[in-house]
Design a protein around this motif. Structure first.
Motif, short mmCIF file in Angstrom:
data_model
loop_
_atom_site.label_atom_id
_atom_site.label_comp_id
_atom_site.label_asym_id
_atom_site.label_seq_id
_atom_site.Cartn_x
_atom_site.Cartn_y
_atom_site.Cartn_z
N SER A 1 0.83 -1.23 -0.10
CA SER A 1 0.10 -0.02 0.10
C SER A 1 0.80 1.10 0.17
O SER A 1 0.26 2.52 -0.34
CB SER A 1 -1.05 -0.09 1.44
N GLY A 2 2.13 1.06 0.22
CA GLY A 2 2.97 2.33 0.40
C GLY A 2 4.52 2.05 0.79
O GLY A 2 4.71 1.01 1.06
N GLU A 3 5.28 3.11 0.72
CA GLU A 3 6.68 2.89 0.90
C GLU A 3 7.12 3.78 2.19
O GLU A 3 8.39 3.51 2.63
CB GLU A 3 7.46 3.30 -0.40
N GLY A 4 6.11 4.58 2.72
CA GLY A 4 6.67 5.23 3.87
C GLY A 4 7.02 4.55 5.15
O GLY A 4 6.19 3.52 5.23
N LYS A 5 7.93 4.81 5.76
CA LYS A 5 8.48 4.16 7.07
C LYS A 5 7.79 4.84 8.36
O LYS A 5 7.63 6.13 8.25
CB LYS A 5 10.01 4.20 7.11
N LEU A 6 7.51 3.81 9.16
CA LEU A 6 6.60 4.47 10.59
C LEU A 6 7.86 3.95 11.89
O LEU A 6 8.28 2.91 11.91
CB LEU A 6 5.50 3.80 10.87
N ALA A 7 7.88 4.94 12.75
CA ALA A 7 8.43 4.51 14.06
C ALA A 7 7.12 4.21 14.89
O ALA A 7 6.04 4.60 14.67
CB ALA A 7 9.20 5.53 14.51
N VAL A 8 7.50 3.31 16.10
CA VAL A 8 6.06 3.23 16.93
C VAL A 8 6.65 3.76 18.13
O VAL A 8 7.70 3.44 18.88
CB VAL A 8 5.96 1.46 17.16
N GLN B 1 8.27 -4.44 6.10
CA GLN B 1 9.31 -3.53 5.72
C GLN B 1 9.09 -2.09 5.81
O GLN B 1 9.67 -1.32 4.85
CB GLN B 1 10.18 -3.94 4.25
N ARG B 2 8.38 -1.73 6.79
CA ARG B 2 7.87 -0.26 6.89
C ARG B 2 8.48 0.29 8.17
O ARG B 2 7.83 1.16 8.63
CB ARG B 2 6.49 -0.10 6.47
N LYS C 1 -5.93 -1.76 6.80
CA LYS C 1 -6.70 -1.55 5.68
C LYS C 1 -7.46 -0.16 5.53
O LYS C 1 -8.12 0.24 4.65
CB LYS C 1 -7.85 -2.60 5.62
N ASP C 2 -7.42 0.55 6.62
CA ASP C 2 -7.95 2.09 6.78
C ASP C 2 -7.03 2.84 5.53
O ASP C 2 -5.84 3.18 5.74
CB ASP C 2 -7.90 2.31 8.18
N ALA C 3 -7.89 3.44 4.60
CA ALA C 3 -7.32 4.18 3.76
C ALA C 3 -6.93 5.52 4.43
O ALA C 3 -5.81 6.03 3.59
CB ALA C 3 -8.29 4.59 2.58
N GLU C 4 -7.45 5.95 5.39
CA GLU C 4 -6.80 7.23 5.97
C GLU C 4 -5.76 6.87 6.70
O GLU C 4 -4.62 7.76 6.67
CB GLU C 4 -8.15 7.64 6.99
N PHE C 5 -5.41 5.53 7.25
CA PHE C 5 -4.24 5.26 7.83
C PHE C 5 -2.92 5.25 6.85
O PHE C 5 -1.89 5.49 6.81
CB PHE C 5 -4.24 3.98 8.54
N GLN C 6 -3.34 4.57 5.81
CA GLN C 6 -2.46 4.27 4.71
C GLN C 6 -1.91 5.98 4.29
O GLN C 6 -0.66 5.83 3.89
CB GLN C 6 -3.09 3.82 3.58
N THR C 7 -2.78 6.91 4.02
CA THR C 7 -2.44 7.98 3.70
C THR C 7 -1.62 8.72 4.72
O THR C 7 -0.76 9.32 4.29
CB THR C 7 -3.85 8.85 3.61
N ALA C 8 -1.98 8.62 6.00
CA ALA C 8 -1.06 9.05 6.89
C ALA C 8 0.19 8.57 6.98
O ALA C 8 1.20 9.22 7.61
CB ALA C 8 -1.93 9.18 8.48
N SER D 1 12.05 7.33 12.07
CA SER D 1 11.00 7.85 11.15
C SER D 1 10.51 8.96 11.86
O SER D 1 10.12 9.02 13.03
CB SER D 1 10.27 7.00 10.57
N GLY D 2 10.21 10.26 11.13
CA GLY D 2 9.32 11.17 11.53
C GLY D 2 7.75 10.87 11.72
O GLY D 2 7.20 11.84 12.11
N VAL D 3 7.50 9.90 11.31
CA VAL D 3 6.05 9.54 11.12
C VAL D 3 6.09 8.52 12.15
O VAL D 3 6.43 7.39 12.31
CB VAL D 3 5.45 8.76 9.83
N VAL D 4 5.01 8.75 13.33
CA VAL D 4 5.22 8.05 14.70
C VAL D 4 3.66 7.47 14.98
O VAL D 4 2.75 8.27 14.97
CB VAL D 4 5.76 8.69 15.76
N VAL D 5 3.44 6.13 15.02
CA VAL D 5 2.26 5.54 15.33
C VAL D 5 2.36 5.28 16.78
O VAL D 5 3.04 4.66 17.26
CB VAL D 5 1.95 4.57 14.49
#
Lengths: 193, 185
Positions: free
Chosen positions: B38-45, B91-92, B176-183, B97-101
């Motif tokens: 669904s994408g290539e962006g990496k996330l930190a937890v 692999q994400r 599967k949430d499209a909004e999460f995939q976008t974020a 990453s500056g994108v943190v969940v």
């Protein structure tokens, strides 16, 4: 009183005997460390949803049996072994998904077939003392032509003193044996690279 | 006269006073593959905390007099570890990453009191911050049920084989949430 106590104990024993006990045969994946240079290619593997969910029943000891999901519980080991040898590993939803194979530039598709068996020499304890995993693995290239295949048997044994804290120990050892052999064979010259 | 029979039946039906450790989380590789695609962006937890200061206030375990502990200390930590594992398989995962969940565990239940069906559920609020700004904030829930048994030992075996599937379903709902995939892009 004594007769009724004995009857109660026998009822308890009977209720638990001839049982099918659930175990998990997933091995410790950390044992699969890279042992050959990584091939700079993307590969994939395919396990159908039916196989992944399939549960089997094989003998244990004391008249009991054990149940587990061979494909679902060994998928992690297969992924890990492939990742130690190839640069990238994908999961295919269909073995003939040509569009996905082309999009991800997948060079080889690995398809495992797994059969298992177990037994126990004990009449008193249910965990298996012996476990075997027969692993057949075929690799096809991007066009679907077969390029490699292997047949491996992994064996594992465990005694009572060993499996007291891990009822699936014989199975774990068999899984480590089977996938260590697969890892070694993938590192050989005739394996896909 | 009756006591022996009652005791034997209790031994079969219950595991009174036992504390067991839940098995470690096993990822759902389908989940991971779909999220990877669904994408290539990496996330930190980031941090996962319980909704109440005491996690027991949001946890309900009806386990025939026994209890089940998280192998990661708390069930909030279980959820965090599960998400890390799924992101790693996708692999994400990138701790830098500056994108943190991050998340808040709202409820966690498991019930094997029935002799025929075991159930588990989990509800959590997931948030994504992108360079400190809130990009996603939503609650997800998941439930799972499985065949159980009158025999206590077998009911627990079925619980151990199924509890982690509840978490897999929760993470699948998030992925599967499209909004999460976008974020997460």
């Amino acid at each position: 009183m004594k007769t009724l106590r004995l009857t109660a104990l026998l009822v308890g024993a009977l209720a638990l005997s001839g049982c099918t006990r659930t175990i998990n045969i997933s091995p410790d994946e950390s044992v699969f460390k890279p042992s050959a240079p990584v091939v700079n290619k993307a590969v994939a593997y395919y396990i159908s949803d039916e196989d992944r969910a399939k549960k089997v029943v094989t003998p244990g000891g004391g008249g009991d049996k054990v149940t587990y999901a061979p494909y679902g519980e060994l998928e992690g080991a297969l992924r890990k072994v492939l990742k130690t040898r190839y640069n990238d590993v994908y999961l295919l939803k269909s073995p003939n998904d040509k569009a996905y194979i082309a999009e991800k530039n997948i060079s080889y598709v690995f398809i495992p077939r797994i059969t298992t068996n177990s037994s126990s020499g004990s009449a008193l304890t249910w965990p298996p003392t012996d476990f075997t995993i027969d692993l057949e693995c075929q690799a096809t290239d991007a066009s679907g032509a077969s390029v490699w295949q292997t047949r491996i048997q992994g064996k594992g044994q465990a005694t009572f003193s060993e499996f007291k804290s891990n009822f699936a120990l014989a199975a774990h050892r068999a899984a480590e044996d089977a996938f260590t052999q697969l890892q070694r064979q993938l590192g050989e010259a005739k394996a896909p690279h | 006269m009756r006591r022996g029979l009652v005791l034997a039946l209790l031994a079969i039906g219950a595991l009174s006073g036992c504390t067991a450790m839940a098995p470690e989380y096993r990822p759902n590789y389908d989940n991971a593959q779909e999220f990877r695609d669904s994408g290539e962006g990496k996330l930190a937890v980031g941090e996962f905390t319980p909704d109440k200061s005491d996690e027991s206030a949001i946890t309900s375990m009806r386990l025939r007099g026994s209890s089940m502990e998280s192998p990661y200390g708390t069930y909030s930590a279980y959820l965090k570890h599960a998400l890390e594992r799924e992101l790693k398989e996708s692999q994400r995962l990138d701790p830098k990453s500056g994108v943190v969940v991050s998340g808040v565990l709202l409820s966690n239940t498991a019930d094997v009191s029935s002799f025929s069906v075991g159930t588990a559920s989990m509800q959590a609020r997931f948030m994504v911050h992108r360079d400190g700004k809130l990009a996603y904030d939503k609650i997800h829930s998941a439930q799972h049920e499985w065949p159980s048994s009158f025999v206590g030992v077998k009911a627990f075996e079925a619980l151990f084989a199924n509890y982690h599937i509840t978490i897999q379903k929760l993470i699948a709902s998030l992925f599967k949430d499209a909004e999460f995939q976008t974020a997460a892009k």
